[in-house]
Design a protein around this motif. Sequence first.
Motif, mmCIF file in Angstrom:
data_model
loop_
_atom_site.group_PDB
_atom_site.id
_atom_site.type_symbol
_atom_site.label_atom_id
_atom_site.label_comp_id
_atom_site.label_asym_id
_atom_site.label_seq_id
_atom_site.Cartn_x
_atom_site.Cartn_y
_atom_site.Cartn_z
ATOM 1 N N LYS A 117 19.833 -1.138 43.760
ATOM 2 C CA LYS A 117 19.189 -2.417 43.482
ATOM 3 C C LYS A 117 20.023 -3.594 43.958
ATOM 4 C CE LYS A 117 16.671 -0.863 39.384
ATOM 5 N NZ LYS A 117 17.401 0.361 39.045
ATOM 6 N N HIS B 109 5.768 -5.213 49.206
ATOM 7 C CA HIS B 109 6.943 -5.815 48.567
ATOM 8 C C HIS B 109 7.393 -6.991 49.422
ATOM 9 C CE1 HIS B 109 10.513 -6.366 46.253
ATOM 10 N NE2 HIS B 109 11.333 -5.949 47.204
ATOM 11 N N LEU C 275 13.157 -0.907 35.090
ATOM 12 C CA LEU C 275 13.752 -1.655 36.202
ATOM 13 C C LEU C 275 14.766 -2.637 35.638
ATOM 14 C CD1 LEU C 275 13.787 -2.532 39.220
ATOM 15 C CD2 LEU C 275 11.971 -4.142 38.654
ATOM 16 N N THR D 218 4.515 -1.366 34.721
ATOM 17 C CA THR D 218 5.448 -1.208 35.840
ATOM 18 C C THR D 218 5.203 0.089 36.598
ATOM 19 O OG1 THR D 218 7.058 -0.229 34.314
ATOM 20 C CG2 THR D 218 7.249 -2.589 34.746
ATOM 21 N N THR E 133 3.508 2.682 39.187
ATOM 22 C CA THR E 133 2.892 2.529 40.509
ATOM 23 C C THR E 133 2.060 3.740 40.910
ATOM 24 O OG1 THR E 133 4.884 3.404 41.593
ATOM 25 C CG2 THR E 133 4.727 1.008 41.340
ATOM 26 N N ALA F 81 8.464 5.601 38.371
ATOM 27 C CA ALA F 81 7.349 4.689 38.105
ATOM 28 C C ALA F 81 6.038 5.424 37.903
ATOM 29 C CB ALA F 81 7.214 3.690 39.254
ATOM 30 N N TYR G 109 3.859 -3.792 38.530
ATOM 31 C CA TYR G 109 4.483 -5.098 38.310
ATOM 32 C C TYR G 109 6.000 -5.009 38.485
ATOM 33 C CZ TYR G 109 5.869 -9.399 35.919
ATOM 34 O OH TYR G 109 6.429 -10.615 35.605
ATOM 35 N N SER G 110 6.582 -6.023 39.128
ATOM 36 C CA SER G 110 8.038 -6.077 39.315
ATOM 37 C C SER G 110 8.499 -7.524 39.348
ATOM 38 C CB SER G 110 8.454 -5.372 40.617
ATOM 39 O OG SER G 110 7.902 -6.033 41.737
ATOM 40 N N GLU G 111 9.789 -7.716 39.088
ATOM 41 C CA GLU G 111 10.399 -9.049 39.084
ATOM 42 C C GLU G 111 11.709 -9.005 39.864
ATOM 43 O OE1 GLU G 111 8.779 -10.400 34.637
ATOM 44 O OE2 GLU G 111 10.887 -9.938 34.933
ATOM 45 N N SER G 112 12.051 -10.140 40.490
ATOM 46 C CA SER G 112 13.300 -10.209 41.254
ATOM 47 C C SER G 112 13.766 -11.654 41.338
ATOM 48 C CB SER G 112 13.105 -9.636 42.668
ATOM 49 O OG SER G 112 12.149 -10.392 43.388
#
Length: 1015
Positions: free
Chosen positions: A974, A583, A223, A369, A371, A150, A431-434
């Motif tokens: 993951k 997170h 990701l 994305t 960091t 990242a 930025y992240s998504e889950s």
Amino acid sequence: MPGKLKAKIVAGRHLPVMDRASDLTDAFVEVKFGNTTFKTDVCHKSLNPQWNSEWFKFEVDDEDLQDEPLQVTVLDHDTYSANDAIGKVYIDIDPLLCSEAASVISGWFPIYDTIHGIRGEINVLVKVELFNDLNRFRQSSCGVKFFCTASIPRCYRAVLVHGFVEELVVNEDPEYQWIDRIRTPRASNEARQRLISLMSGELQRKIGLKVLEMGGNAVVGYLQCFDLEGESGLVVRAIGTACTLDKLSSGSAPNTNTHMHPSTAPASNACNSPSKDGKEPVFGEDMTSTSGPPTPFRALPTTSSSLPPFSPSKPCSRQSSSSDTDLSLTPKTGMGSGGSVGKEAGPLKTLLRQQTQTALEQREFPFFTLTSFPPGFLVHVGGVVSARSVKLLDRIHNPDEPETRDAWWEEIRQEIKSHGKALGCHAVVGYSESTSICEEVCILSASGTAAILNPRYMREGCLDIGITDHRFEEPSPPSCGFCHIPYDELNMPFPAQLTYCYLCRRQKVPDVLFTTINLPAEAAVTGKGCLIQARLCRLKKKAQGEVNATAISNLLPFMEYELHTQLMNKLKLRSMNALFGLHIQISVGENMLLGLASATGVYLAALPPPGGIQIAGKTPGDLSAEHHILTIQKRINDTIAKNKELYQINPPELTEEVLGSPVPDSRQRSRLFRSHSESSDEVSELDLSHGKKDAFVLEIDDTDAVEDIHSLLTDAPTPTGFYSCNTEIMPGIYNWTSGVQMFTSVRVFRLSNANLTNQGLNKIFTDLCENLLKSFYFKLRSMIPCCLCQLNFTVAVPEEELIQVTVTAVAMTFDKDQNQEMTADKPPAKGGNETEEQLQFPLELCADPSSANCQPASKASGVPECSNFSSIVSSLERSSPLPEGRSRSLRSNRSFGGISVTVVKMTPLSFLPGTRIIKYLGIINMFFIRETTSLREEGGVSGFLHTFIAEVFSMVRAHVAALGGNAVVSYSMKECMLMENPNKNQAQCLINVSGDAVICVRETDQEPTPSTASI
């Protein structure tokens, strides 16, 4: 044809016995790519067959080379019945399609079976010949590089950062198709693994096409996630940051006493691990510093095809006649104004910033994305922005039309963008998504950090025009600049307590700062940081359809509020004022919701010191209650004092004379709230945010509040010599040694009491996480002083009565004396030697569940645990000196249970301490399924999980070694989904891992020749 794939099967070893009569095997191999299949001859009666086949040639399109894996299937020949499958190997061809990557894949691959695990090894050679493809309508994206890390990868410089890329593909899940009723579990699992591999390749190709359209050549911060939606289908999603990267030329070690032009900087400049001062060389532009020799960095401008063209004469003149450096890049009106700038520089920079903001706002999604960034990249940080949505899954009728899922994520991203804009920011970083899925309900989550980026990094052409003329160079922002608020203090989107920056005293800062990124290298930190976690369980009634989705939607806001409250309480208790790497996970089950928030707390010198925690009660007349409150208050005060000493937080006492400007008085403070809280009595009543009155009030109003305060005080203290964080580098620690050890642990708890309350669930969940951390401290006690970095917790509710916690992290040793410099000949820390006898956890491959490291469930706690500590990634070989001109290898071979395992270093960090990365070989993205019908015989859940994770490590290492690599950086697990049925003696687990395959050498070594970099 644009491409030719060639494969050769050399030999096999340690195959299982398939013929009971002779205790041998009649093995042969099928090699399949697309619809073409080749077979080797049968090697009769041998467990170590030698095939030495001819080259099998496949003429295919480069599009197929990206989508399809090469399938190598080992079978046992039977004359009178169907051939028995021994196992398979899937080889990803994509790393061979990049000109800078490996030219051949060659090595021993574990033969994997979804029922029996690893069943021997096979030696395979794979080559690819690509022809020039002049078709402008081509559907392949060969040559686009993918990186899990990242931050901008070492050995590269960022020419341009184009922005956000995303894609998803959908399909039906073979596990839930009607044919599953008549086929074996092995066939079903293999069909699922093959489909996921195809979808993963297709997804990378489609994202690569988007990158090419934007003019880029790489995806950083890639990701990829799998959404197993059950009967609804299967979704594979990916997000990343499109970049244009240039490979840095290799050369001799840089001379720190001479100033070099960035374009001629050697690779070792940007390929080293973090320096002793804690600053991580991520980019490579010349940024002058007043406190020492210049650090080479390269600018990171961001453009897109829709950006208005900038005139080179304006953005690159950079006249900086002002000494007010902290304000040179900030808005002069509206958002956080203050101070003055020079007459020549001010209008130009204001116009530049407005152009940059307009350009980013014109993008659909100005997300990054990444960091980790170079100093000065972040001008201001606004805070965390997040969005969640609860959806009911519908069946995927047409895999070619994923509009429904796209629309869902479109809504989430638009909401994130609007939140960032409300904070006065034009971009979202980190930025992240889950997702979290249970039955037909899916919770979509996205989060990031709203920020204002440096206009200097947004301009095309700056790298070539005027970069060497330092008379016109903009001064970089101060170390406190990113803490300054980007929004208007008189019209804030939420009530907040502001004060003047404690470093520059020119701009306002908040009293607390939450972010999802790593700590910026230029940040001024007092003392050390620590891991801060908030944990929460909430019961819900079982329901179906919209009733269930509505109940979950109603619970979510309250859960997020309670998690935020816990984080604030624990942050104050540790006398810290900022969180990094935040997170937050919300996991849904049939009858409960789990919430887990993890972050690294630090004390930023620019922010005001946190006030003490004051307990208030509603029964002042009750003497016993007052005594109880006083007792709790004393415990809290003692804990705060102890934490200050533990984390070495001793900020200097700041007086009005030292600060050079007055502390805002009460009238100024109350003015901050006038736009939102003019009529609120509560604000004036609890106006305790500044000066000597500064305090954080916890009010006891019922038994739940008492329990919350008790849980706040019962967090297990970190043992002496240990520190922990969920970011790459621990704030306040810089002298890392080469003693590094990665580990993965899975702990599953089965709820036995059906009449549990929220309080009982909270205690069980908290104890589960605390005991997991305690087990790490105990098992790693020989590495003291030690820090657990990149602690990545994942929680799930796989079944109605199960709570599962998965942790991956890396333990790093450091010198107690921060001023002591490491030398190349210093002996490694205990537990950090490559010798197998000295390994603390010698378990590359554990086939015996009765071994010491396969620990069964504790009878006292009833918690089955699987803790898989990988081999110690530590000091390099220091045996006999090497011949002149040869570098030391970072790889060696060991044998475990008759199976040779190549030792490849694995770490969740983007670097290995004491080494430098000289080459990235490609992305590792692997999905495995393991099923058993003999759970008890394999040591229960603990033994089953332990063996499976060890096999995953073994297969990842084998694929990296076959590419010529010796390490995996930015490693992550993951997905780890466990489904068990102890009554039927069955269990199934799905694991998805990813990382970057690299070649590393010691910092003191030269770049190895190709012969030394291969096996």
